[in-house]
Design a protein around this motif. Sequence first.
Motif, mmCIF file in Angstrom:
data_model
loop_
_atom_site.group_PDB
_atom_site.id
_atom_site.type_symbol
_atom_site.label_atom_id
_atom_site.label_comp_id
_atom_site.label_asym_id
_atom_site.label_seq_id
_atom_site.Cartn_x
_atom_site.Cartn_y
_atom_site.Cartn_z
ATOM 1 N N GLY A 120 -8.933 -25.131 -23.488
ATOM 2 C CA GLY A 120 -10.072 -24.319 -23.097
ATOM 3 C C GLY A 120 -9.615 -23.139 -22.255
ATOM 4 N N GLN A 121 -10.441 -22.111 -22.189
ATOM 5 C CA GLN A 121 -10.099 -20.928 -21.393
ATOM 6 C C GLN A 121 -11.373 -20.316 -20.815
ATOM 7 O OE1 GLN A 121 -9.194 -17.134 -23.263
ATOM 8 N NE2 GLN A 121 -7.361 -16.906 -21.986
ATOM 9 N N PHE A 122 -11.270 -19.811 -19.597
ATOM 10 C CA PHE A 122 -12.369 -19.096 -18.966
ATOM 11 C C PHE A 122 -11.935 -17.657 -18.776
ATOM 12 C CE2 PHE A 122 -12.750 -23.543 -17.408
ATOM 13 C CZ PHE A 122 -13.831 -23.869 -18.207
ATOM 14 N N ARG A 123 -12.702 -16.724 -19.365
ATOM 15 C CA ARG A 123 -12.291 -15.328 -19.323
ATOM 16 C C ARG A 123 -13.512 -14.409 -19.243
ATOM 17 N NH1 ARG A 123 -10.478 -15.381 -25.534
ATOM 18 N NH2 ARG A 123 -12.115 -14.093 -26.459
ATOM 19 N N ARG A 183 -17.001 -17.389 -21.687
ATOM 20 C CA ARG A 183 -16.666 -15.962 -21.586
ATOM 21 C C ARG A 183 -17.950 -15.154 -21.392
ATOM 22 N NH1 ARG A 183 -14.535 -15.975 -27.843
ATOM 23 N NH2 ARG A 183 -16.551 -16.387 -28.843
ATOM 24 N N ASN A 184 -17.756 -13.975 -20.833
ATOM 25 C CA ASN A 184 -18.888 -13.078 -20.575
ATOM 26 C C ASN A 184 -19.952 -13.763 -19.722
ATOM 27 O OD1 ASN A 184 -17.584 -11.204 -22.223
ATOM 28 N ND2 ASN A 184 -18.719 -11.847 -24.052
ATOM 29 N N VAL A 185 -19.547 -14.163 -18.540
ATOM 30 C CA VAL A 185 -20.435 -14.839 -17.587
ATOM 31 C C VAL A 185 -20.509 -13.994 -16.316
ATOM 32 C CG1 VAL A 185 -20.811 -16.912 -16.196
ATOM 33 C CG2 VAL A 185 -19.873 -17.110 -18.520
ATOM 34 N N THR A 186 -21.726 -13.764 -15.836
ATOM 35 C CA THR A 186 -21.938 -13.012 -14.600
ATOM 36 C C THR A 186 -22.697 -13.886 -13.614
ATOM 37 O OG1 THR A 186 -22.012 -10.891 -15.766
ATOM 38 C CG2 THR A 186 -22.992 -10.971 -13.576
ATOM 39 N N PHE A 187 -22.177 -13.964 -12.394
ATOM 40 C CA PHE A 187 -22.796 -14.724 -11.306
ATOM 41 C C PHE A 187 -22.889 -13.766 -10.128
ATOM 42 C CE2 PHE A 187 -23.026 -17.520 -7.684
ATOM 43 C CZ PHE A 187 -23.578 -18.707 -8.118
ATOM 44 N N ARG A 188 -24.115 -13.363 -9.744
ATOM 45 C CA ARG A 188 -24.219 -12.273 -8.775
ATOM 46 C C ARG A 188 -25.462 -12.420 -7.893
ATOM 47 N NH1 ARG A 188 -25.770 -7.532 -13.193
ATOM 48 N NH2 ARG A 188 -27.964 -8.115 -13.457
ATOM 49 N N TYR A 208 -3.562 -19.671 -19.709
ATOM 50 C CA TYR A 208 -4.053 -18.944 -18.540
ATOM 51 C C TYR A 208 -5.543 -18.646 -18.677
ATOM 52 C CZ TYR A 208 0.831 -17.895 -17.295
ATOM 53 O OH TYR A 208 2.164 -17.980 -16.941
ATOM 54 N N HIS A 209 -6.248 -18.682 -17.569
ATOM 55 C CA HIS A 209 -7.551 -18.039 -17.510
ATOM 56 C C HIS A 209 -7.306 -16.558 -17.248
ATOM 57 C CE1 HIS A 209 -9.082 -22.047 -17.493
ATOM 58 N NE2 HIS A 209 -8.632 -22.328 -16.287
ATOM 59 N N LEU A 254 -3.565 -17.939 -13.680
ATOM 60 C CA LEU A 254 -4.535 -16.868 -13.867
ATOM 61 C C LEU A 254 -3.800 -15.563 -14.140
ATOM 62 C CD1 LEU A 254 -7.504 -15.828 -13.675
ATOM 63 C CD2 LEU A 254 -7.081 -15.445 -11.231
ATOM 64 N N LYS A 255 -4.344 -14.748 -15.019
ATOM 65 C CA LYS A 255 -3.718 -13.450 -15.279
ATOM 66 C C LYS A 255 -4.768 -12.355 -15.430
ATOM 67 C CE LYS A 255 -3.223 -13.809 -20.339
ATOM 68 N NZ LYS A 255 -2.256 -13.779 -21.467
ATOM 69 N N ASP A 256 -4.310 -11.126 -15.185
ATOM 70 C CA ASP A 256 -5.101 -9.918 -15.435
ATOM 71 C C ASP A 256 -6.496 -10.031 -14.821
ATOM 72 O OD1 ASP A 256 -2.900 -9.084 -16.902
ATOM 73 O OD2 ASP A 256 -3.732 -9.768 -18.807
ATOM 74 N N SER A 257 -6.541 -10.233 -13.519
ATOM 75 C CA SER A 257 -7.809 -10.418 -12.809
ATOM 76 C C SER A 257 -7.827 -9.583 -11.541
ATOM 77 C CB SER A 257 -8.026 -11.902 -12.478
ATOM 78 O OG SER A 257 -8.120 -12.664 -13.662
ATOM 79 N N GLN A 258 -9.037 -9.332 -11.026
ATOM 80 C CA GLN A 258 -9.202 -8.429 -9.891
ATOM 81 C C GLN A 258 -10.021 -9.085 -8.786
ATOM 82 O OE1 GLN A 258 -10.897 -4.672 -11.241
ATOM 83 N NE2 GLN A 258 -9.977 -4.968 -13.275
ATOM 84 N N PHE A 259 -9.600 -8.808 -7.541
ATOM 85 C CA PHE A 259 -10.327 -9.267 -6.370
ATOM 86 C C PHE A 259 -10.518 -8.055 -5.465
ATOM 87 C CE2 PHE A 259 -8.040 -12.784 -8.159
ATOM 88 C CZ PHE A 259 -8.927 -13.841 -8.097
ATOM 89 N N ALA A 260 -11.765 -7.635 -5.287
ATOM 90 C CA ALA A 260 -12.058 -6.441 -4.503
ATOM 91 C C ALA A 260 -13.114 -6.758 -3.456
ATOM 92 C CB ALA A 260 -12.543 -5.318 -5.416
ATOM 93 N N GLU A 261 -12.841 -6.399 -2.207
ATOM 94 C CA GLU A 261 -13.751 -6.632 -1.087
ATOM 95 C C GLU A 261 -14.157 -8.101 -1.008
ATOM 96 O OE1 GLU A 261 -16.846 -3.578 -0.537
ATOM 97 O OE2 GLU A 261 -15.936 -2.560 -2.252
ATOM 98 N N VAL A 262 -13.160 -8.964 -1.108
ATOM 99 C CA VAL A 262 -13.358 -10.396 -0.898
ATOM 100 C C VAL A 262 -12.921 -10.690 0.527
ATOM 101 C CG1 VAL A 262 -12.731 -12.718 -1.634
ATOM 102 C CG2 VAL A 262 -12.978 -10.883 -3.332
ATOM 103 N N VAL A 263 -13.842 -11.173 1.351
ATOM 104 C CA VAL A 263 -13.607 -11.282 2.789
ATOM 105 C C VAL A 263 -13.742 -12.728 3.232
ATOM 106 C CG1 VAL A 263 -14.377 -10.543 5.073
ATOM 107 C CG2 VAL A 263 -14.435 -8.930 3.150
ATOM 108 N N PHE A 264 -12.750 -13.196 3.999
ATOM 109 C CA PHE A 264 -12.786 -14.531 4.603
ATOM 110 C C PHE A 264 -12.914 -14.378 6.117
ATOM 111 C CE2 PHE A 264 -10.605 -15.203 0.633
ATOM 112 C CZ PHE A 264 -11.010 -16.462 0.215
#
Length: 606
Positions: free
Chosen positions: A516-519, A477-482, A547-548, A569-579
């Motif tokens: 286990g859970q990733f959040r 939890r509380n992981v940032t990859f940027r 759920y993650h 997966l629940k309660d998650s956001q995807f913004a400006e994700v481009v393929f």
Amino acid sequence: MLDQNTTTALPRRVLTRSAVATLALGFSLPLWAALQAPVKVQVPTLAFDDQEIILVWEKPADHAAVKDYRVYANGVLLGSSNANNDRVSPAKPYINRFYEQDKANFHHRIGIHSYTAQGLKPDTPYRFTVRSVGADGQESADSQAVEQRTTPVPAVFDVMQYGAKGDGSSLDTQAIQSAIDACTVGCKVLLPKGIYKSGALYLKSNMTLQMAEGATLLGSERAEDYPLAGYIQYPYSTTVRPASLINALPRDPKQHQRFENIRIVGPGTIDGNGWKRQADVLDETGQALPFYLPSDNTRYMLDGVLAKAQVEQAVARGMNVKDAYGQMRSSLITLRDVKNVFYGGFTVLNPAYHGIMNLETENVVLANTTHKTYDANNGDGIEFANSKGAMVFNNFFDTGDDCVNFAAGTGADAVHQKPQEDAWIFNNFFRKGHGMVVAGSHTGAWIQNILAEDNVSDGTDAGLRMKSTNFMDGGARNVTFRDSAIRNTVKQAFIFTLDYNDPNAKLDYRRSTVPGQFRDIRVSDVSVENARGASIEVKGDSKNSAYHEGLVFERVRFSGPAKARIDGLKDSQFAEVVFTDTGGTNPWQVSDSQGLSFKGVEPGPL
């Protein structure tokens, strides 16, 4: 080291007041007016000696216009971070080559935020400040100053004076250990140029072990040179593992011993002598890289050197082959319960098992090291378990397993352990490996507060890899990859799974009833070129309400035939994700998930 607020902070891309005024008034101000100074300039734990001091800093919140940083000592310009990094970081030539190949300007440009000041005077105070630099060469104001004194010239204990031969064939274990035992507080144990074959060595507090230029510490190929009474991985583990080549452990595993202030530095080499070596391969910069035979528990007899001897010894004692292979091979370095560790400047080769293991440690720094362990089975780069405070920067990883791995215990009893927390990973190059940054599979006591930024990868199996099971407990939890650039992922760019299985793992712990859970994971400003397999893969266990949650992807772009496969997966956001390069098909495959938000996603989910 980073505090919790540093590693979990998610700074927004905000305009400075001067930039806002510029937009409102409709005219341009000089670029320097908008530049912010870097923040939290610091000297990492033990990252200094009698001749050099390493500085790191955090980027300002509004860093889009920053192209470089300049470092000043006592008010005098030392140089820029980019040019300095070209000289001291083994990762930088690969990073430079990566961007030279980016003809389409597809990739996110990383920032270099460290500096190694060299040629300093012993026992002398220095006052450093850092300034941001824009594209036109203009500078920001000074950062807050940091002061650091170099150490006095240390007492040197040369292993040759204690009987070491350094001829590559004589066993030098006793001579090197004698030098370590004789070492006084603050001393340096020196291996000069030569090849020093050795079995297990035991370090002590307040010392430096240095491999000089042209020096190699070579692991003995004999199993009997690594005491079987080494360590157990967790308090509830049942298997006593053999000692590693370099240890900060009690020589009697029944005793408890704490250590502090240990430095292991180069520029020489530590070679575990674990596996046979195939012909070298030329990498993308024209350098030769070793290629070790990729083995397993059915081929170790043909492929192994020390690995073969240790498994055979364990089997001869009555252990089955699978457990012997998975538990009885020596790692290169194992440190337990050590406060303040610095690894710097050396090269890692050919471990029989893992590379560098840090168990229940505090404040560990890995800087400017080179890891060439591909494709040694289980040949991780550096691992941290139930530890607090880690900084990993300017390293080159070409590994046979995970590059930077975090673990936190297994199963029901892990709830009594401390979490794995507070880590900062930046300015590294990842060439081969199962994952750039990996959380798991041992997640029982939680892995938390991890910041990975300004890294580059070309050829790893995955970028951010999170793995656990439905009986492991905890999670990450509380992981940032940027702010990173990735090319040629073999499997997934980002994976969050409860479906992990290690065929060599021994189930010597009580299963938990909690999965286990990733959040609360944030991925932002990352470019992924030629993503193969799944670009984003999420595997929860929705059938058992596991759920993650809280995943946020912002400003992430993918090229290549990749797909986003999301399940559980629940309660998650995807913004400006481009393929791009989707061939007209929709890349999003979403099932058994809820509360997902998609904004500015191209192409969008069905």
